[in-house]
Each structure stands twice: as C-alpha cells, then as structure tokens.
Enzyme design. Structure first.
Site, PDB file in Angstrom:
ATOM      1  CE1 TYR A   1      24.123  36.310  -3.584  1.00 20.20           C
ATOM      2  CE2 TYR A   1      24.468  36.215  -1.215  1.00 20.20           C
ATOM      3  CZ  TYR A   1      23.913  35.692  -2.355  1.00 20.20           C
ATOM      4  OH  TYR A   1      23.142  34.550  -2.271  1.00 20.20           O
TER       5      TYR A   1
ATOM      6  CB  SER B   1      21.174  34.959   0.652  1.00 16.62           C
ATOM      7  OG  SER B   1      22.338  34.510   1.324  1.00 16.62           O
TER       8      SER B   1
END
Length: 248
Positions: A159, A145
């Site tokens: 995350y 990401s």
C-alpha cells in the site's frame, strides 16, 4: 448530458462509503453535478439529490471494468466539459493470515493487485477523461496517503509504495497535462476516522499535533478547494491532511 453552463461536473471514484462518499456529498452541497463509481451502489437516499447525475458500478482494479466505466461516463457527458476528477478509490489488503502485504510476506500477485487500483486506475482515468477535462479546463486530485512518505506501522509495504508511486505520478501528470489546461494535485490523508479504521489506530493519536483523528469531511473540503478557482495557479502540489502528523 444536457446541462446549464453554470453547473460544474465532477467524477468521484470509490464513492459508496467513507472518504469517497464525503467527497461526493461535499460537491453536491456546493451545487456541482456529480458522477460517481464504486464496486457497490451508493445509498438510495443519496440519489434523491438531482445533481447526483449518474452512479456507475465498476471495479477499477479490473482494467476492463475501468475502461468500461470511462466509456460509460464519457458517453453520459457527451460534448459537455468535465471540471474535476477525484481519484479516491484505493485498497490496503491483508494476507490470508491477516497480515499487511509486506516485503517479506504476501504474494507478488497481491502487490500487483494493489498497484492496479492504487496506481494504474488513476492513470487510466486521467487518460480516459483528458479530453473532457481539457474542455472544462479542469482539475485532477489524486488521493495518496501519509504512508507514501513515511514508514507506517499498519499500512503495509504494498500500500505504502503504491501511494508513493501515485505521488510521483501526480507530479508527472501535472507537468504533462498543463498543456491541456488541466491542473493535477494530490491530497495525502493521515489517520481518518471511517468505518474501515480499526482500534489499533487509536495509539497513533498522541503523535498527531491537533490531538484527534481527521474526518472524511476534512479530506473532502480540501479536495473541493483544490478543484476551485481559488487554486487556479496551483498544480503539482501534494497537500497533507494529517493534523500535523507528517511533521514528525
């Protein structure tokens, strides 16, 4: 699993919706045999495609379930080669108060759960499918990401750091698995419009040079190419699929 020698096989995780579903559909469209897993069944209409060889319901955040998935998938493959593994399954949870898991909020156990799926599951699957990938001289693509490289306003620390760790793991995998003839790369999506994205993300569009959010197909196309022969000399690389957002 009986197969023609000219058909390639891929395992895709988190394939029941969103980016994972688009990845599976892209490989199907290109004539690959697809083995998928997710916590839910895929839509029934998708299973009509004869190349969608097997879907296995599994929760990769549970080590026992992850190991069971590997065992079932390898049993299905038999002595056949595996040509690609796409580690797409991931989670970005919130606390009971609807906050992202951060440094100062949320339980440590919650952080461990995030890392179990976002970091340890790709490691478990890479180990579990190493022999089949060796037979196929295959490729692994880990879905990381943009949040693993920059502080993201909505992603949350748990995350973001799990994806940063996955980026590091990709490099280490590439170095070690080259001995097996297996390439390992990563794709780092930016803002991708799926059913899971919330309205708050619209505020980020002006920061994207291409002036739009990405689509699941944008990510799927990049992953497919990384698994193909045109990228046979590319390993240990992370490709940003961000519309240029990572430039700022």
């Amino acid at each position: 699993m009986s197969e023609r020698s000219d058909i390639r096989s891929v395992v895709v995780t988190g394939a029941s919706r969103g980016i994972g579903h688009a990845i599976a559909r892209r490989f199907l469209a290109e004539g690959w045999r697809v083995i998928t897993c997710a916590r839910a069944d895929v839509p029934k209409e998708c299973m009509i495609d004869r190349n969608w060889a097997r879907h296995i319901v599994a929760d990769l955040a549970d080590p026992a379930s992850a190991e069971a998935f590997v065992t079932q998938a390898n049993a299905f493959l038999g002595d056949s080669p595996l040509h690609a593994l796409v580690n797409n399954a991931g989670v970005s949870p919130k606390t009971p108060y609807r906050e992202r898991l951060g440094v100062l909020n949320g339980s440590i156990d919650g952080w461990k759960d995030v890392f179990e799926l976002n970091f340890f599951a790709p490691l478990r699957l890479a180990r579990g499918f190493a022999s089949a990938l060796h037979r196929g001289k295959g490729a692994i693509v880990n879905v990381t990401s943009i949040a693993g490289h920059y502080v993201h306003p909505f992603a949350g620390s748990a995350y973001s750091t799990s994806k940063a760790a996955l980026s590091g793991l990709t490099r280490e995998m590439a170095a070690e698995m080259a001995q097996l003839g297996v390439r390992v790369n990563a794709v780092a999506p930016g803002e991708i419009r799926t059913e899971m994205i919330s309205a708050e993300y619209e505020a980020l569009v002006p920061r994207i040079p291409l002036e739009r959010m990405g689509t699941p197909d944008d990510v799927a196309g990049t992953i497919f190419r990384l698994c193909g022969d045109d990228f046979a000399y590319v390993t240990g690389t992370e490709v940003f699929v961000t519309g240029g957002q990572h430039l700022y």
